[in-house]
Scaffold this active site. Structure first.
Site, PDB file in Angstrom:
ATOM      1  NE  ARG A  32     -16.697  47.438  87.781  1.00  0.00           N
ATOM      2  CZ  ARG A  32     -17.206  46.572  86.655  1.00  0.00           C
ATOM      3  NH1 ARG A  32     -15.610  45.577  87.537  1.00  0.00           N
ATOM      4  NH2 ARG A  32     -17.859  45.773  86.065  1.00  0.00           N
ATOM      5  CE  LYS A  90     -20.503  42.864  78.985  1.00  0.00           C
ATOM      6  NZ  LYS A  90     -20.423  42.787  77.499  1.00  0.00           N
ATOM      7  CD  GLU A 124     -15.089  40.770  76.531  1.00  0.00           C
ATOM      8  OE1 GLU A 124     -14.927  39.352  76.025  1.00  0.00           O
ATOM      9  OE2 GLU A 124     -14.855  41.234  77.063  1.00  0.00           O
TER      10      GLU A 124
END
Length: 578
Positions: free
Chosen positions: A281, A291, A52
Protein backbone atom coordinates in the site's frame (compact mmCIF):
# COMPACT_ATOMS: atom_id res chain seq x y z
CA UNK A 1 -20.30 17.80 -0.76
CA UNK A 2 -18.62 20.33 -3.05
CA UNK A 3 -18.28 18.87 -6.53
CA UNK A 4 -14.87 19.35 -8.16
CA UNK A 5 -14.72 21.86 -11.00
CA UNK A 6 -13.80 19.25 -13.60
CA UNK A 7 -14.08 21.78 -16.43
CA UNK A 8 -10.91 23.42 -15.12
CA UNK A 9 -9.06 20.14 -15.41
CA UNK A 10 -10.56 18.66 -18.57
CA UNK A 11 -7.07 18.35 -20.08
CA UNK A 12 -6.04 16.03 -17.23
CA UNK A 13 -8.17 13.05 -18.34
CA UNK A 14 -5.88 10.04 -18.61
CA UNK A 15 -5.57 7.99 -21.76
CA UNK A 16 -3.64 4.84 -22.60
CA UNK A 17 -0.76 7.08 -23.74
CA UNK A 18 -0.36 8.62 -20.28
CA UNK A 19 1.19 5.62 -18.50
CA UNK A 20 4.25 6.81 -16.51
CA UNK A 21 7.73 5.80 -17.63
CA UNK A 22 8.53 2.29 -16.45
CA UNK A 23 4.98 0.99 -16.66
CA UNK A 24 5.08 -2.70 -17.43
CA UNK A 25 8.20 -3.32 -15.33
CA UNK A 26 6.60 -4.12 -11.96
CA UNK A 27 5.84 -7.66 -10.80
CA UNK A 28 2.07 -7.36 -11.26
CA UNK A 29 2.35 -6.34 -14.88
CA UNK A 30 4.82 -9.17 -15.44
CA UNK A 31 2.27 -11.65 -14.06
CA UNK A 32 -0.40 -10.24 -16.34
CA UNK A 33 1.94 -10.30 -19.34
CA UNK A 34 2.67 -13.98 -18.70
CA UNK A 35 -1.05 -14.73 -18.36
CA UNK A 36 -1.63 -13.04 -21.69
CA UNK A 37 1.10 -15.14 -23.30
CA UNK A 38 -0.40 -18.38 -21.96
CA UNK A 39 -3.95 -17.29 -22.74
CA UNK A 40 -4.87 -18.01 -19.13
CA UNK A 41 -8.03 -15.91 -19.26
CA UNK A 42 -8.56 -16.21 -23.02
CA UNK A 43 -6.74 -12.96 -23.65
CA UNK A 44 -8.86 -10.98 -21.19
CA UNK A 45 -7.68 -8.44 -18.62
CA UNK A 46 -10.33 -7.26 -16.17
CA UNK A 47 -9.39 -5.45 -12.98
CA UNK A 48 -11.54 -3.63 -10.46
CA UNK A 49 -11.36 -0.87 -7.87
CA UNK A 50 -13.66 -1.96 -5.00
CA UNK A 51 -13.84 0.59 -2.15
CA UNK A 52 -16.14 0.28 0.82
CA UNK A 53 -18.32 3.45 0.95
CA UNK A 54 -17.49 4.16 4.60
CA UNK A 55 -15.31 7.24 4.15
CA UNK A 56 -13.57 9.46 1.63
CA UNK A 57 -10.72 8.15 -0.51
CA UNK A 58 -7.17 9.15 0.42
CA UNK A 59 -3.84 9.40 -1.40
CA UNK A 60 -3.15 5.72 -0.71
CA UNK A 61 -6.32 4.73 -2.55
CA UNK A 62 -5.08 6.78 -5.50
CA UNK A 63 -2.21 4.29 -5.88
CA UNK A 64 -4.70 1.44 -6.27
CA UNK A 65 -6.89 3.49 -8.61
CA UNK A 66 -3.94 4.34 -10.85
CA UNK A 67 -2.75 0.74 -10.81
CA UNK A 68 -6.07 -0.94 -11.61
CA UNK A 69 -7.35 1.56 -14.14
CA UNK A 70 -3.85 2.02 -15.58
CA UNK A 71 -3.45 -1.71 -16.28
CA UNK A 72 -6.85 -1.78 -17.96
CA UNK A 73 -5.87 1.17 -20.16
CA UNK A 74 -2.60 -0.51 -21.11
CA UNK A 75 -4.66 -3.45 -22.42
CA UNK A 76 -7.42 -1.39 -23.98
CA UNK A 77 -6.71 -2.76 -27.44
CA UNK A 78 -7.32 -6.27 -26.06
CA UNK A 79 -10.58 -5.21 -24.42
CA UNK A 80 -9.05 -4.45 -21.02
CA UNK A 81 -11.56 -3.05 -18.52
CA UNK A 82 -11.55 -1.87 -14.93
CA UNK A 83 -14.76 -2.17 -12.93
CA UNK A 84 -15.82 0.42 -10.40
CA UNK A 85 -17.49 -1.53 -7.62
CA UNK A 86 -18.70 -0.60 -4.15
CA UNK A 87 -18.34 -3.38 -1.60
CA UNK A 88 -21.30 -2.09 0.39
CA UNK A 89 -21.90 -4.85 2.94
CA UNK A 90 -21.85 -2.84 6.19
CA UNK A 91 -24.80 -0.41 6.24
CA UNK A 92 -24.01 0.89 9.73
CA UNK A 93 -20.96 2.73 8.38
CA UNK A 94 -21.90 3.45 4.77
CA UNK A 95 -23.50 6.59 3.35
CA UNK A 96 -24.57 7.94 -0.03
CA UNK A 97 -22.25 10.91 0.59
CA UNK A 98 -19.28 8.54 0.52
CA UNK A 99 -20.47 6.87 -2.68
CA UNK A 100 -20.79 10.23 -4.43
CA UNK A 101 -17.44 11.48 -3.18
CA UNK A 102 -15.66 8.31 -4.33
CA UNK A 103 -17.13 8.51 -7.81
CA UNK A 104 -16.16 12.18 -8.05
CA UNK A 105 -12.61 11.44 -6.91
CA UNK A 106 -12.04 8.63 -9.41
CA UNK A 107 -13.41 10.79 -12.22
CA UNK A 108 -11.25 13.72 -11.15
CA UNK A 109 -8.14 11.53 -11.18
CA UNK A 110 -8.83 11.02 -14.88
CA UNK A 111 -10.41 7.57 -15.01
CA UNK A 112 -13.70 6.38 -16.45
CA UNK A 113 -15.41 3.07 -15.73
CA UNK A 114 -17.90 3.49 -18.57
CA UNK A 115 -20.76 1.03 -18.17
CA UNK A 116 -18.92 -0.97 -15.52
CA UNK A 117 -20.33 0.47 -12.28
CA UNK A 118 -21.37 -2.21 -9.80
CA UNK A 119 -22.42 -2.68 -6.19
CA UNK A 120 -21.97 -5.78 -4.06
CA UNK A 121 -25.51 -5.15 -2.84
CA UNK A 122 -26.69 -6.02 -6.35
CA UNK A 123 -25.56 -9.57 -5.59
CA UNK A 124 -27.19 -10.01 -2.17
CA UNK A 125 -29.70 -12.57 -3.43
CA UNK A 126 -27.02 -14.52 -5.27
CA UNK A 127 -24.74 -14.37 -2.23
CA UNK A 128 -27.54 -15.79 -0.09
CA UNK A 129 -28.10 -18.61 -2.56
CA UNK A 130 -24.40 -19.43 -2.51
CA UNK A 131 -24.49 -19.52 1.30
CA UNK A 132 -27.39 -21.99 1.13
CA UNK A 133 -25.31 -24.08 -1.27
CA UNK A 134 -22.44 -24.20 1.22
CA UNK A 135 -24.84 -25.24 4.00
CA UNK A 136 -26.32 -28.03 1.87
CA UNK A 137 -22.84 -29.33 1.11
CA UNK A 138 -21.85 -29.31 4.78
CA UNK A 139 -19.41 -26.42 4.31
CA UNK A 140 -21.21 -23.85 6.48
CA UNK A 141 -23.20 -23.84 9.71
CA UNK A 142 -25.17 -21.48 11.92
CA UNK A 143 -23.32 -20.72 15.14
CA UNK A 144 -25.13 -19.38 18.21
CA UNK A 145 -22.06 -18.40 20.21
CA UNK A 146 -21.70 -14.73 21.12
CA UNK A 147 -19.07 -12.61 19.37
CA UNK A 148 -16.87 -12.78 22.46
CA UNK A 149 -17.21 -16.56 22.66
CA UNK A 150 -16.32 -16.93 19.00
CA UNK A 151 -13.16 -14.89 19.58
CA UNK A 152 -12.23 -17.11 22.53
CA UNK A 153 -12.80 -20.28 20.51
CA UNK A 154 -10.72 -19.00 17.60
CA UNK A 155 -7.42 -19.39 19.47
CA UNK A 156 -4.23 -17.44 18.90
CA UNK A 157 -1.25 -17.45 16.56
CA UNK A 158 0.37 -20.10 18.77
CA UNK A 159 -2.73 -21.94 19.97
CA UNK A 160 -5.21 -23.80 17.77
CA UNK A 161 -8.87 -22.90 17.95
CA UNK A 162 -11.59 -25.06 19.41
CA UNK A 163 -14.73 -26.12 17.61
CA UNK A 164 -18.05 -24.50 18.44
CA UNK A 165 -20.60 -26.79 20.12
CA UNK A 166 -22.92 -25.84 17.23
CA UNK A 167 -20.48 -26.87 14.50
CA UNK A 168 -22.10 -30.25 13.89
CA UNK A 169 -25.69 -29.12 13.53
CA UNK A 170 -27.50 -30.98 10.80
CA UNK A 171 -27.90 -29.52 7.35
CA UNK A 172 -31.66 -29.31 7.89
CA UNK A 173 -31.29 -27.40 11.15
CA UNK A 174 -28.75 -25.00 9.62
CA UNK A 175 -31.00 -24.34 6.62
CA UNK A 176 -33.93 -23.64 8.92
CA UNK A 177 -31.95 -21.33 11.20
CA UNK A 178 -30.42 -19.44 8.29
CA UNK A 179 -33.82 -18.93 6.64
CA UNK A 180 -35.22 -17.65 9.94
CA UNK A 181 -32.20 -15.34 10.33
CA UNK A 182 -33.11 -13.83 6.97
CA UNK A 183 -36.77 -13.56 8.00
CA UNK A 184 -35.77 -11.41 10.95
CA UNK A 185 -36.82 -13.78 13.73
CA UNK A 186 -33.64 -13.26 15.77
CA UNK A 187 -31.99 -10.33 17.46
CA UNK A 188 -28.69 -8.88 16.26
CA UNK A 189 -25.86 -11.10 17.41
CA UNK A 190 -28.04 -14.12 18.18
CA UNK A 191 -26.55 -16.19 15.36
CA UNK A 192 -23.96 -16.01 12.61
CA UNK A 193 -23.28 -18.19 9.62
CA UNK A 194 -19.74 -19.59 9.59
CA UNK A 195 -17.75 -21.52 7.03
CA UNK A 196 -16.72 -24.99 8.16
CA UNK A 197 -13.02 -25.20 7.34
CA UNK A 198 -10.34 -25.98 9.96
CA UNK A 199 -10.20 -24.69 13.52
CA UNK A 200 -6.59 -25.90 13.78
CA UNK A 201 -5.39 -24.05 10.69
CA UNK A 202 -2.21 -22.01 11.23
CA UNK A 203 -4.00 -19.23 9.32
CA UNK A 204 -6.55 -17.74 11.71
CA UNK A 205 -8.61 -16.52 8.76
CA UNK A 206 -9.36 -20.16 7.94
CA UNK A 207 -10.68 -21.06 11.39
CA UNK A 208 -14.35 -21.17 10.47
CA UNK A 209 -14.67 -17.50 9.45
CA UNK A 210 -18.02 -15.73 9.72
CA UNK A 211 -19.89 -15.43 6.43
CA UNK A 212 -23.11 -13.69 7.56
CA UNK A 213 -24.25 -11.71 10.60
CA UNK A 214 -27.60 -10.28 11.69
CA UNK A 215 -27.61 -6.50 11.51
CA UNK A 216 -30.75 -4.40 11.50
CA UNK A 217 -29.66 -1.30 9.65
CA UNK A 218 -31.03 0.71 6.75
CA UNK A 219 -28.96 0.11 3.63
CA UNK A 220 -28.38 3.05 1.29
CA UNK A 221 -29.48 0.97 -1.73
CA UNK A 222 -31.57 -1.98 -0.52
CA UNK A 223 -33.38 -0.13 2.26
CA UNK A 224 -34.77 -2.46 4.93
CA UNK A 225 -35.10 -5.52 2.70
CA UNK A 226 -32.29 -7.38 4.45
CA UNK A 227 -31.54 -7.94 8.12
CA UNK A 228 -28.59 -10.24 7.45
CA UNK A 229 -25.49 -9.00 5.64
CA UNK A 230 -22.57 -10.94 4.15
CA UNK A 231 -19.06 -10.38 5.43
CA UNK A 232 -16.50 -8.61 3.26
CA UNK A 233 -14.21 -11.63 2.72
CA UNK A 234 -17.12 -13.76 1.57
CA UNK A 235 -18.64 -11.07 -0.63
CA UNK A 236 -15.52 -9.77 -2.28
CA UNK A 237 -14.33 -12.96 -3.97
CA UNK A 238 -17.80 -13.87 -5.22
CA UNK A 239 -18.33 -10.36 -6.61
CA UNK A 240 -15.02 -10.68 -8.47
CA UNK A 241 -16.10 -14.04 -9.88
CA UNK A 242 -19.56 -12.85 -10.93
CA UNK A 243 -17.99 -9.89 -12.76
CA UNK A 244 -15.43 -12.18 -14.40
CA UNK A 245 -12.49 -10.24 -13.00
CA UNK A 246 -9.18 -11.79 -14.06
CA UNK A 247 -6.74 -10.18 -11.62
CA UNK A 248 -7.98 -9.15 -8.18
CA UNK A 249 -5.27 -6.69 -7.13
CA UNK A 250 -5.29 -5.70 -3.46
CA UNK A 251 -2.94 -4.49 -0.73
CA UNK A 252 -0.68 -6.65 1.42
CA UNK A 253 -2.97 -6.88 4.43
CA UNK A 254 -5.15 -9.23 2.36
CA UNK A 255 -2.33 -11.70 1.70
CA UNK A 256 -3.38 -13.87 4.67
CA UNK A 257 -6.96 -13.74 3.37
CA UNK A 258 -6.07 -15.21 -0.02
CA UNK A 259 -6.56 -18.86 1.10
CA UNK A 260 -10.11 -17.96 2.14
CA UNK A 261 -10.67 -16.12 -1.16
CA UNK A 262 -9.64 -19.27 -3.04
CA UNK A 263 -11.50 -21.64 -0.70
CA UNK A 264 -14.85 -19.91 -1.20
CA UNK A 265 -14.53 -19.90 -4.99
CA UNK A 266 -13.27 -23.48 -5.10
CA UNK A 267 -16.11 -24.76 -2.93
CA UNK A 268 -18.70 -22.87 -4.95
CA UNK A 269 -17.10 -24.00 -8.21
CA UNK A 270 -17.61 -20.61 -9.81
CA UNK A 271 -17.11 -20.41 -13.56
CA UNK A 272 -14.49 -17.67 -13.18
CA UNK A 273 -11.77 -17.87 -10.52
CA UNK A 274 -9.80 -14.58 -10.42
CA UNK A 275 -6.21 -14.50 -9.26
CA UNK A 276 -5.62 -12.41 -6.14
CA UNK A 277 -2.34 -10.47 -6.22
CA UNK A 278 -1.14 -8.34 -3.30
CA UNK A 279 1.04 -5.24 -3.46
CA UNK A 280 2.40 -2.77 -0.91
CA UNK A 281 0.00 0.00 0.00
CA UNK A 282 1.00 3.64 -0.32
CA UNK A 283 2.09 5.27 2.94
CA UNK A 284 3.33 8.83 3.52
CA UNK A 285 5.10 10.22 6.54
CA UNK A 286 3.47 12.99 8.62
CA UNK A 287 0.16 11.39 7.59
CA UNK A 288 -2.43 8.89 8.81
CA UNK A 289 -4.12 6.67 6.24
CA UNK A 290 -6.62 4.78 8.37
CA UNK A 291 -10.18 5.73 7.41
CA UNK A 292 -11.15 5.18 11.03
CA UNK A 293 -8.61 7.77 12.13
CA UNK A 294 -9.49 10.17 9.34
CA UNK A 295 -13.13 9.90 10.43
CA UNK A 296 -12.04 10.63 14.00
CA UNK A 297 -10.30 13.80 12.79
CA UNK A 298 -13.49 14.92 11.05
CA UNK A 299 -15.88 14.05 13.87
CA UNK A 300 -13.55 15.49 16.50
CA UNK A 301 -13.40 18.75 14.48
CA UNK A 302 -9.62 18.63 14.40
CA UNK A 303 -10.07 19.50 10.71
CA UNK A 304 -12.79 21.25 8.74
CA UNK A 305 -14.30 18.23 7.04
CA UNK A 306 -13.08 15.47 4.75
CA UNK A 307 -11.91 17.97 2.14
CA UNK A 308 -9.83 20.05 4.54
CA UNK A 309 -6.65 20.82 2.55
CA UNK A 310 -4.55 19.36 5.39
CA UNK A 311 -6.22 15.97 4.97
CA UNK A 312 -4.58 13.28 2.80
CA UNK A 313 -7.95 12.65 1.15
CA UNK A 314 -8.17 13.07 -2.61
CA UNK A 315 -10.81 15.76 -2.08
CA UNK A 316 -8.49 17.51 0.39
CA UNK A 317 -5.57 17.38 -2.03
CA UNK A 318 -7.82 18.64 -4.83
CA UNK A 319 -8.96 21.57 -2.69
CA UNK A 320 -5.37 22.30 -1.76
CA UNK A 321 -4.48 22.58 -5.45
CA UNK A 322 -2.96 19.25 -6.38
CA UNK A 323 -3.52 18.12 -9.96
CA UNK A 324 -4.58 14.66 -11.11
CA UNK A 325 -1.47 14.43 -13.25
CA UNK A 326 0.84 15.16 -10.30
CA UNK A 327 -0.71 12.34 -8.25
CA UNK A 328 -0.61 9.89 -11.14
CA UNK A 329 3.03 10.74 -11.87
CA UNK A 330 3.93 10.47 -8.20
CA UNK A 331 2.62 6.91 -7.85
CA UNK A 332 4.04 6.02 -11.26
CA UNK A 333 7.50 7.07 -10.08
CA UNK A 334 7.18 5.31 -6.71
CA UNK A 335 6.23 2.09 -8.46
CA UNK A 336 4.66 -1.13 -7.23
CA UNK A 337 6.47 -3.27 -4.66
CA UNK A 338 5.84 -6.39 -2.55
CA UNK A 339 6.90 -4.94 0.81
CA UNK A 340 5.46 -1.99 2.72
CA UNK A 341 7.45 1.20 3.06
CA UNK A 342 6.81 4.84 3.86
CA UNK A 343 7.40 7.53 1.26
CA UNK A 344 8.67 10.96 2.22
CA UNK A 345 5.96 13.54 1.61
CA UNK A 346 8.54 15.80 -0.04
CA UNK A 347 8.43 13.43 -3.02
CA UNK A 348 4.71 14.10 -3.50
CA UNK A 349 5.39 17.83 -3.19
CA UNK A 350 8.08 17.56 -5.87
CA UNK A 351 5.59 16.22 -8.40
CA UNK A 352 3.04 19.00 -7.89
CA UNK A 353 5.79 21.61 -8.27
CA UNK A 354 7.02 19.88 -11.39
CA UNK A 355 3.52 19.84 -12.89
CA UNK A 356 2.52 23.38 -11.95
CA UNK A 357 5.85 24.83 -13.05
CA UNK A 358 4.62 24.72 -16.65
CA UNK A 359 0.90 25.17 -16.04
CA UNK A 360 0.48 27.81 -13.36
CA UNK A 361 0.43 31.52 -14.28
CA UNK A 362 2.82 33.71 -12.28
CA UNK A 363 1.19 36.53 -10.37
CA UNK A 364 2.18 38.88 -7.58
CA UNK A 365 0.57 38.65 -4.18
CA UNK A 366 1.58 40.38 -0.96
CA UNK A 367 0.68 38.25 2.04
CA UNK A 368 1.77 40.61 4.85
CA UNK A 369 1.47 44.08 3.32
CA UNK A 370 3.67 47.07 4.09
CA UNK A 371 2.73 50.35 2.40
CA UNK A 372 5.38 51.87 0.16
CA UNK A 373 5.11 55.42 -1.21
CA UNK A 374 7.28 56.58 -4.15
CA UNK A 375 7.65 60.29 -3.41
CA UNK A 376 8.94 61.37 -6.81
CA UNK A 377 6.34 59.42 -8.79
CA UNK A 378 3.57 61.69 -10.14
CA UNK A 379 0.38 61.58 -8.08
CA UNK A 380 -2.55 60.13 -9.99
CA UNK A 381 -0.36 58.53 -12.65
CA UNK A 382 -0.86 54.84 -13.46
CA UNK A 383 1.35 52.80 -15.79
CA UNK A 384 0.52 49.45 -17.32
CA UNK A 385 3.66 47.32 -17.17
CA UNK A 386 4.24 44.12 -19.10
CA UNK A 387 4.63 40.91 -17.10
CA UNK A 388 5.17 37.35 -18.31
CA UNK A 389 2.39 34.97 -17.32
CA UNK A 390 4.88 32.11 -17.16
CA UNK A 391 8.52 32.51 -18.26
CA UNK A 392 8.78 28.68 -18.40
CA UNK A 393 5.94 28.60 -20.94
CA UNK A 394 6.06 31.58 -23.36
CA UNK A 395 2.85 30.38 -25.02
CA UNK A 396 0.96 31.62 -21.96
CA UNK A 397 1.68 35.19 -23.08
CA UNK A 398 1.84 38.39 -21.08
CA UNK A 399 -0.44 40.53 -18.97
CA UNK A 400 -0.58 44.18 -17.91
CA UNK A 401 0.14 45.08 -14.28
CA UNK A 402 -0.83 48.53 -12.98
CA UNK A 403 1.94 50.56 -11.29
CA UNK A 404 1.24 53.64 -9.20
CA UNK A 405 2.70 55.96 -6.57
CA UNK A 406 1.49 53.85 -3.63
CA UNK A 407 2.28 50.15 -3.49
CA UNK A 408 2.34 47.26 -1.06
CA UNK A 409 5.41 45.11 -0.51
CA UNK A 410 6.04 42.27 1.92
CA UNK A 411 6.91 43.26 5.46
CA UNK A 412 9.84 40.84 5.34
CA UNK A 413 11.23 42.67 2.30
CA UNK A 414 12.15 45.66 4.48
CA UNK A 415 14.45 45.96 7.47
CA UNK A 416 15.26 49.18 9.26
CA UNK A 417 18.38 47.60 10.73
CA UNK A 418 19.30 44.94 8.20
CA UNK A 419 21.52 41.99 9.17
CA UNK A 420 24.55 41.08 7.03
CA UNK A 421 23.74 39.84 3.52
CA UNK A 422 20.23 41.31 3.64
CA UNK A 423 19.66 42.17 -0.02
CA UNK A 424 16.17 43.59 0.24
CA UNK A 425 14.98 47.10 1.02
CA UNK A 426 16.60 49.12 3.85
CA UNK A 427 17.24 52.83 4.53
CA UNK A 428 19.49 54.23 1.80
CA UNK A 429 19.48 50.93 -0.09
CA UNK A 430 18.36 50.40 -3.70
CA UNK A 431 16.43 47.36 -4.95
CA UNK A 432 14.46 46.34 -8.02
CA UNK A 433 10.67 46.09 -8.11
CA UNK A 434 9.73 43.12 -10.28
CA UNK A 435 8.68 44.20 -13.82
CA UNK A 436 8.95 47.86 -12.75
CA UNK A 437 11.78 50.17 -11.57
CA UNK A 438 14.71 50.56 -9.21
CA UNK A 439 13.70 52.23 -5.96
CA UNK A 440 15.73 53.58 -3.02
CA UNK A 441 14.45 53.92 0.55
CA UNK A 442 14.58 57.50 1.85
CA UNK A 443 12.42 57.48 4.97
CA UNK A 444 10.47 55.31 7.40
CA UNK A 445 7.09 56.08 9.00
CA UNK A 446 6.26 54.44 12.33
CA UNK A 447 3.19 54.28 14.54
CA UNK A 448 2.99 55.16 18.22
CA UNK A 449 4.35 51.78 19.24
CA UNK A 450 7.42 52.18 17.04
CA UNK A 451 6.32 49.66 14.41
CA UNK A 452 7.10 50.52 10.79
CA UNK A 453 3.84 51.21 8.94
CA UNK A 454 5.15 52.86 5.77
CA UNK A 455 8.38 53.29 3.85
CA UNK A 456 9.15 56.21 1.60
CA UNK A 457 11.23 55.80 -1.53
CA UNK A 458 12.32 57.43 -4.74
CA UNK A 459 12.43 55.70 -8.10
CA UNK A 460 14.68 55.97 -11.13
CA UNK A 461 12.45 56.52 -14.19
CA UNK A 462 15.31 55.33 -16.44
CA UNK A 463 15.03 51.79 -15.08
CA UNK A 464 11.62 50.87 -16.43
CA UNK A 465 11.31 47.11 -16.77
CA UNK A 466 13.75 46.60 -13.91
CA UNK A 467 17.03 47.27 -15.72
CA UNK A 468 19.47 50.18 -15.54
CA UNK A 469 20.79 51.82 -18.69
CA UNK A 470 23.99 52.83 -16.93
CA UNK A 471 24.72 49.22 -16.08
CA UNK A 472 24.51 49.49 -12.31
CA UNK A 473 23.21 46.37 -10.60
CA UNK A 474 21.16 45.67 -7.53
CA UNK A 475 21.08 42.38 -5.67
CA UNK A 476 17.53 42.45 -4.35
CA UNK A 477 14.21 42.12 -6.14
CA UNK A 478 10.80 42.49 -4.47
CA UNK A 479 7.34 41.72 -5.72
CA UNK A 480 4.58 44.25 -5.10
CA UNK A 481 1.01 45.26 -5.93
CA UNK A 482 -0.54 48.65 -6.53
CA UNK A 483 -2.38 49.82 -3.41
CA UNK A 484 -5.26 51.32 -5.39
CA UNK A 485 -5.63 48.50 -7.90
CA UNK A 486 -4.95 45.35 -5.90
CA UNK A 487 -7.63 43.08 -4.48
CA UNK A 488 -8.17 42.04 -0.86
CA UNK A 489 -7.75 38.34 -0.20
CA UNK A 490 -7.32 35.71 2.48
CA UNK A 491 -4.44 33.27 2.17
CA UNK A 492 -4.35 30.02 4.10
CA UNK A 493 -0.87 28.70 4.67
CA UNK A 494 -0.99 24.95 5.23
CA UNK A 495 1.69 22.78 6.76
CA UNK A 496 1.83 19.10 7.73
CA UNK A 497 -1.17 18.09 9.84
CA UNK A 498 1.14 16.19 12.19
CA UNK A 499 4.47 17.23 13.65
CA UNK A 500 5.82 13.68 13.89
CA UNK A 501 6.90 11.59 10.85
CA UNK A 502 5.01 8.54 12.15
CA UNK A 503 1.99 9.95 14.02
CA UNK A 504 0.45 6.48 14.49
CA UNK A 505 3.12 5.51 17.00
CA UNK A 506 1.61 5.46 20.48
CA UNK A 507 -1.90 5.14 21.81
CA UNK A 508 -3.33 8.51 20.74
CA UNK A 509 -2.33 9.83 17.33
CA UNK A 510 -4.07 13.17 17.97
CA UNK A 511 -1.36 14.21 20.45
CA UNK A 512 0.94 14.61 17.44
CA UNK A 513 -1.29 17.13 15.65
CA UNK A 514 0.66 20.15 14.48
CA UNK A 515 -0.76 23.29 16.18
CA UNK A 516 0.69 25.36 13.32
CA UNK A 517 -0.76 23.33 10.45
CA UNK A 518 -2.87 26.32 9.36
CA UNK A 519 -1.97 30.02 9.39
CA UNK A 520 -4.74 32.26 8.09
CA UNK A 521 -3.70 35.65 6.71
CA UNK A 522 -6.78 37.81 6.20
CA UNK A 523 -5.30 41.14 5.06
CA UNK A 524 -3.46 40.03 1.92
CA UNK A 525 -3.43 41.91 -1.37
CA UNK A 526 -3.27 40.29 -4.82
CA UNK A 527 -2.97 41.80 -8.28
CA UNK A 528 -6.17 42.68 -10.11
CA UNK A 529 -5.69 40.07 -12.86
CA UNK A 530 -7.03 37.54 -10.34
CA UNK A 531 -10.46 39.17 -10.17
CA UNK A 532 -13.16 36.55 -10.73
CA UNK A 533 -10.74 33.61 -10.63
CA UNK A 534 -12.90 30.47 -10.27
CA UNK A 535 -12.46 27.95 -7.48
CA UNK A 536 -9.75 25.45 -8.36
CA UNK A 537 -7.63 27.90 -10.38
CA UNK A 538 -3.94 27.48 -9.62
CA UNK A 539 -1.20 30.12 -9.59
CA UNK A 540 2.35 30.65 -8.58
CA UNK A 541 2.66 33.63 -6.27
CA UNK A 542 6.10 35.01 -7.10
CA UNK A 543 8.66 34.11 -4.42
CA UNK A 544 5.90 32.55 -2.27
CA UNK A 545 4.81 29.22 -3.71
CA UNK A 546 1.88 27.66 -5.53
CA UNK A 547 -1.67 28.55 -4.51
CA UNK A 548 -5.20 27.51 -5.42
CA UNK A 549 -8.48 29.45 -5.27
CA UNK A 550 -10.67 27.98 -2.52
CA UNK A 551 -14.43 27.43 -2.88
CA UNK A 552 -14.92 29.75 0.13
CA UNK A 553 -14.13 32.68 -2.17
CA UNK A 554 -16.86 35.21 -2.86
CA UNK A 555 -17.31 37.67 -5.70
CA UNK A 556 -15.52 40.45 -3.86
CA UNK A 557 -13.10 38.47 -1.70
CA UNK A 558 -10.78 35.71 -2.86
CA UNK A 559 -9.49 32.94 -0.63
CA UNK A 560 -6.34 31.05 -1.57
CA UNK A 561 -4.86 27.82 -0.25
CA UNK A 562 -1.13 27.29 -0.36
CA UNK A 563 -0.55 24.08 -2.28
CA UNK A 564 3.19 23.91 -1.72
CA UNK A 565 6.14 26.26 -1.25
CA UNK A 566 8.77 26.86 -3.90
CA UNK A 567 11.62 25.01 -2.22
CA UNK A 568 12.13 21.55 -3.67
CA UNK A 569 14.55 19.64 -1.47
CA UNK A 570 13.73 16.34 -3.19
CA UNK A 571 14.36 17.47 -6.77
CA UNK A 572 18.02 16.44 -6.69
CA UNK A 573 16.94 12.91 -5.67
CA UNK A 574 14.11 12.56 -8.19
CA UNK A 575 14.46 10.21 -11.16
CA UNK A 576 16.09 12.09 -14.01
CA UNK A 577 16.64 15.17 -11.86
CA UNK A 578 20.17 14.48 -10.65
Amino acid sequence: MKEPNTELFKDDVMTDKDAPDGAGQDFIRKIIAKDMETNKYKGRVATRFPPEPNGYLHIGHAKSICLNFGIALEHKDQGGVCHMRFDDTNPTKEEVEYVESILADVKWLGFDWGEHLYYASDYFEKLYDYAVQLIKEGKAYVDSLSAEEIREHRGTLTKAGTESPHRNRSVEENLDLFARMRAGEYADGAHVLRAKIDMASPNINMRDPTLYRIRRAHHHRTGDKWVIYPMYDYTHCISDALERITHSICTLEFEDHRPLYDWVLDELRTECHPQQIEFARGNLNYTVMSKRKLLALVKGKYVNGWDDPRMPTISGLRRRGYTPESIRNFWGAIGVAKSNSTVDISQLEHFIRDDLNMKAPRVMAVLRPLRLVIENYPEGQVEELDADNNPENPDMGKRKVPFSRELFIEQDDFSENPPPKFFRLAPGKEIRLKHAYYIKCTDVIKDESGAVVEVRCTYDPETRGGWSQDGRKVKGTSHWVSAAHSLPAEVRLYDHLFNKPNPEEGDDFTVHLNPHSLDRLTACRVERSLAGAPAGSRYQFLRQGYFCVDPDSTEGFLVFNRTVGLKDSWAKMAPGKA
